[in-house]
Design a protein around this motif. Sequence first.
Motif, short mmCIF file in Angstrom:
data_model
loop_
_atom_site.label_atom_id
_atom_site.label_comp_id
_atom_site.label_asym_id
_atom_site.label_seq_id
_atom_site.Cartn_x
_atom_site.Cartn_y
_atom_site.Cartn_z
N SER A 156 0.45 -1.17 -1.30
CA SER A 156 0.69 0.27 -1.15
C SER A 156 -0.60 1.01 -0.83
O SER A 156 -0.62 1.87 0.06
CB SER A 156 1.31 0.85 -2.44
N ARG A 157 -1.66 0.67 -1.55
CA ARG A 157 -2.95 1.32 -1.28
C ARG A 157 -3.47 0.96 0.11
O ARG A 157 -4.01 1.81 0.81
CB ARG A 157 -3.97 0.97 -2.37
N LEU A 158 -3.28 -0.29 0.51
CA LEU A 158 -3.70 -0.69 1.86
C LEU A 158 -2.91 0.07 2.92
O LEU A 158 -3.48 0.53 3.91
CB LEU A 158 -3.53 -2.21 2.05
N ALA A 159 -1.62 0.19 2.72
CA ALA A 159 -0.77 0.91 3.68
C ALA A 159 -1.18 2.38 3.76
O ALA A 159 -1.19 2.96 4.85
CB ALA A 159 0.70 0.77 3.30
N ASP A 160 -1.53 2.95 2.62
CA ASP A 160 -1.98 4.35 2.62
C ASP A 160 -3.34 4.50 3.30
O ASP A 160 -3.58 5.45 4.04
CB ASP A 160 -2.07 4.88 1.19
N ASP A 161 -4.23 3.55 3.03
CA ASP A 161 -5.59 3.62 3.59
C ASP A 161 -5.63 3.29 5.08
O ASP A 161 -6.53 3.75 5.79
CB ASP A 161 -6.53 2.68 2.83
N TYR A 162 -4.68 2.49 5.55
CA TYR A 162 -4.65 2.05 6.95
C TYR A 162 -3.26 2.26 7.53
O TYR A 162 -2.54 1.30 7.83
CB TYR A 162 -5.08 0.57 7.06
N PRO A 163 -2.85 3.52 7.70
CA PRO A 163 -1.47 3.81 8.13
C PRO A 163 -1.13 3.27 9.52
O PRO A 163 0.04 3.03 9.81
CB PRO A 163 -1.39 5.33 8.09
N SER A 164 -2.11 3.03 10.36
CA SER A 164 -1.81 2.53 11.71
C SER A 164 -1.65 1.00 11.75
O SER A 164 -1.28 0.45 12.78
CB SER A 164 -2.91 2.95 12.69
N GLU A 165 -1.89 0.34 10.65
CA GLU A 165 -1.77 -1.12 10.60
C GLU A 165 -0.45 -1.49 9.94
O GLU A 165 -0.33 -1.53 8.72
CB GLU A 165 -2.97 -1.74 9.89
N ALA A 166 0.52 -1.79 10.78
CA ALA A 166 1.89 -2.05 10.31
C ALA A 166 2.00 -3.27 9.39
O ALA A 166 2.91 -3.34 8.58
CB ALA A 166 2.81 -2.22 11.51
N ILE A 167 1.08 -4.21 9.51
CA ILE A 167 1.16 -5.43 8.70
C ILE A 167 1.16 -5.11 7.21
O ILE A 167 1.84 -5.79 6.42
CB ILE A 167 0.04 -6.43 9.07
N PHE A 168 0.45 -4.08 6.80
CA PHE A 168 0.40 -3.75 5.38
C PHE A 168 1.74 -3.19 4.90
O PHE A 168 2.21 -3.52 3.82
CB PHE A 168 -0.74 -2.78 5.07
N ARG A 169 2.40 -2.39 5.73
CA ARG A 169 3.75 -1.89 5.38
C ARG A 169 4.75 -3.05 5.40
O ARG A 169 5.64 -3.12 4.55
CB ARG A 169 4.18 -0.79 6.33
N GLN A 170 4.59 -3.94 6.35
CA GLN A 170 5.49 -5.11 6.40
C GLN A 170 5.34 -5.95 5.14
O GLN A 170 6.34 -6.34 4.52
CB GLN A 170 5.19 -5.94 7.64
N ASN A 171 4.10 -6.25 4.76
CA ASN A 171 3.88 -7.05 3.56
C ASN A 171 4.34 -6.31 2.30
O ASN A 171 4.86 -6.93 1.38
CB ASN A 171 2.41 -7.44 3.45
N LEU A 172 4.17 -5.01 2.30
CA LEU A 172 4.66 -4.20 1.18
C LEU A 172 6.19 -4.36 1.07
O LEU A 172 6.73 -4.57 -0.02
CB LEU A 172 4.26 -2.74 1.37
#
Length: 175
Positions: A156-172
């Motif tokens: 969640s923190r990674l997705a918030d910190d790097y909103p343009s990197e979809a991989i973090f939302r996918q892994n979330l």
Amino acid sequence: VAGLRRRLVDAFAGAETVYEKILALNPAVPASYINLALAEARQNKFDAAIDTLKTGAAAIPGSDILLARLGHTYLVTGRPAEALEAMEKVLAVNPEYFDALAGAALILDTSGRSEEARGFMERALAIEPENKVLRASYARNLAAGGRIPEAIEVYSRLADDYPSEAIFRQNLGIA
């Protein structure tokens, strides 16, 4: 391309000769060994680079940077046991040496020693909490170890910190 590659090899061979002379003049300076080893490695003379770094580590006992470069060279040449041994020596000298912590974590994680790896990751993240790659590895390690709520928090923190990197939302979402 072949001509350029040949010129680069020739340039590193010339650099090797120069660094050998510098090392002879400055054998008590870690950079003398490191620069020579880098010139050797750029020519794919990895055994020579390892020998140079081992010689430096013997000549300058307790040099964390020489031991770290030795560990890294072992790692890139596919010798994880020797790499881990070198990183452990670095950490005996300097327990907060980030590259040794991250290197040990990588080696342990890829060899299936996830819990040990996690400890090194946590120590490294205490030093460099913003490190994106290490944070992602830590989240993956947590998820693989069944610690899903903690992995979700990190992702969640990674997705918030790097909103343009979809991989973090996918892994979330997967977590």
